[in-house]
Design a protein around this motif. Sequence first.
Motif, mmCIF file in Angstrom:
data_model
loop_
_atom_site.group_PDB
_atom_site.id
_atom_site.type_symbol
_atom_site.label_atom_id
_atom_site.label_comp_id
_atom_site.label_asym_id
_atom_site.label_seq_id
_atom_site.Cartn_x
_atom_site.Cartn_y
_atom_site.Cartn_z
ATOM 1 N N ASN A 106 -5.003 1.498 12.442
ATOM 2 C CA ASN A 106 -4.930 1.365 11.152
ATOM 3 C C ASN A 106 -3.884 2.304 10.203
ATOM 4 O OD1 ASN A 106 -6.483 3.466 11.045
ATOM 5 N ND2 ASN A 106 -8.320 2.780 10.692
ATOM 6 N N ALA A 166 -0.968 2.127 10.721
ATOM 7 C CA ALA A 166 0.303 1.432 10.566
ATOM 8 C C ALA A 166 1.572 2.202 10.512
ATOM 9 C CB ALA A 166 0.201 0.442 9.286
ATOM 10 N N ILE A 178 2.073 -5.076 14.712
ATOM 11 C CA ILE A 178 1.248 -4.570 13.132
ATOM 12 C C ILE A 178 2.461 -4.548 12.327
ATOM 13 C CG2 ILE A 178 0.317 -2.867 11.985
ATOM 14 C CD1 ILE A 178 -1.202 -2.184 14.379
ATOM 15 N N TYR A 220 -5.484 -6.338 11.908
ATOM 16 C CA TYR A 220 -4.673 -5.723 11.333
ATOM 17 C C TYR A 220 -3.434 -6.185 10.675
ATOM 18 C CZ TYR A 220 -6.570 -2.183 14.530
ATOM 19 O OH TYR A 220 -7.783 -1.641 15.256
ATOM 20 N N ASN A 221 -2.935 -7.437 10.782
ATOM 21 C CA ASN A 221 -1.742 -7.841 10.363
ATOM 22 C C ASN A 221 -1.986 -9.566 10.346
ATOM 23 O OD1 ASN A 221 0.612 -8.775 9.495
ATOM 24 N ND2 ASN A 221 1.750 -7.996 11.552
ATOM 25 N N HIS A 236 1.431 -1.143 17.667
ATOM 26 C CA HIS A 236 2.295 -0.897 16.495
ATOM 27 C C HIS A 236 3.274 -1.692 16.291
ATOM 28 C CE1 HIS A 236 0.159 2.930 15.172
ATOM 29 N NE2 HIS A 236 0.138 3.145 16.371
ATOM 30 N N LYS A 238 5.038 0.381 11.158
ATOM 31 C CA LYS A 238 5.038 -0.394 9.888
ATOM 32 C C LYS A 238 5.524 0.280 8.631
ATOM 33 C CE LYS A 238 2.475 -3.532 6.907
ATOM 34 N NZ LYS A 238 2.816 -5.048 7.329
#
Length: 274
Positions: free
Chosen positions: A104, A106, A139, A172-173, A136, A109
Amino acid sequence: MGEIVTILSQKGGVGKTTTAVNLSASLALLNQKILLIDLDPQGHISASFGYAKYDIKGSIDEAIFESKDIMDLIHKTPIDNFDFIPYVNEIGDREHDCFIAPLNEAKLKKILSGLKSHYDFIFIDNPPTLNNITSHALIASDSVLVPIQCEFYALKALGSLLKEIKIIKTNYNPDLSYRGFLLTMVDLRNNLSKRVVTKVRQTLKELVYETMIPRNIRLAEVPYYGKPAYYIDKSAKGSTSYLDLAREFLSQNGTIASKLATNKHLSDVSRMAN
Ligand SMILES: Nc1ncnc2c1ncn2[C@@H]1O[C@H](COP(=O)(O)OP(=O)(O)OP(=O)(O)O)[C@@H](O)[C@H]1O
Ligand SMILES: [Mg+2]
C-alpha cells in the motif's frame, strides 16, 4: 499522459523480454515516445542492447533502494524515441528486501508517476514469477500485456496469473486493465502449434491479439547482435510481426482494455486452469 504497461507471465521463457524490446522498438518507429524499464534482476534488457552485465551504470534498483532520481537512471538506446532503464542486480537477492516495502506504499508507482508526462508508453519487463516485484509492477501500471507461448501447457499458468491480477486490481489498483494476450513462438507448420492457437483463441476470444509472433531466428538473435530484430533484418517475419503488433496495439485505443476488464472468459480461464 503516458500509459504504463506491464508485461507479465510467471512462466519463464515465454517471450516477455523479446516482446518488451521489439514492441517498444516498433512503437518508437511509429513515432511513439517509449521508455522500457527492466524490473527483472536477470537484467536481460541491457543484454538486448549489447551491454555485458556490469558494463552499465544507473539501474532501476538505485531509485528503489537508494532513492536516486529516476531521471538520472534513464539511458538512450541507439533508436530515436526509445529510452530504457536497466536492472543491474549487483547485490544478489537485494530485490527481495526492497520490495518487502508494504504494497500500500505503492513505492514503484510513486517513483514512476513523474515519468508519465515524458513518454507515450512506459513498458515494464518482469521476472518469471509472481512476487513482491511483480505486485509493485501491477500497482504502478495502467494495464497488463500477457505473452502466451504457443505450447501444450499454454493456458495452464493463466489461473494463478489472473487471480493475482484480480487481487491487485481489487485491493490496490482499481483502474488496472488488460492490454491483451499475445501468442508467441507460433509455428503454424506444426499441428500442435495450430491446435494451441485454436484453443487459446476459443478460450480467450477477442482478448487475444490478432497478430501472432512466429518462432523466428532473428528474434532469438536480439541479444547476440545487441539490437531489436528490425535493426538486424527489417523484412524478417519476427520484425514485421512486432511492427504489426505495434499497429494493432495503437489501434486498441483502450477499447479492448475495457472489454477485457469485464469479459467473462477471464473467469472461465481461471476456473479451467485451477
Ligand atoms: N518468437 C521467437 N522466436 C524465436 N525465439 C524466440 C522468440 N521469442 C523469444 N525467443 C527466444 O526464447 C528465449 C526466451 O525468450 P524471452 O527471454 O523473451 O522470454 P522471457 O519470458 O522474457 O524469459 P524469462 O522468463 O527468463 O525472463 C530467448 O532465448 C529468446 O531469444
Ligand atoms: Mg525476460
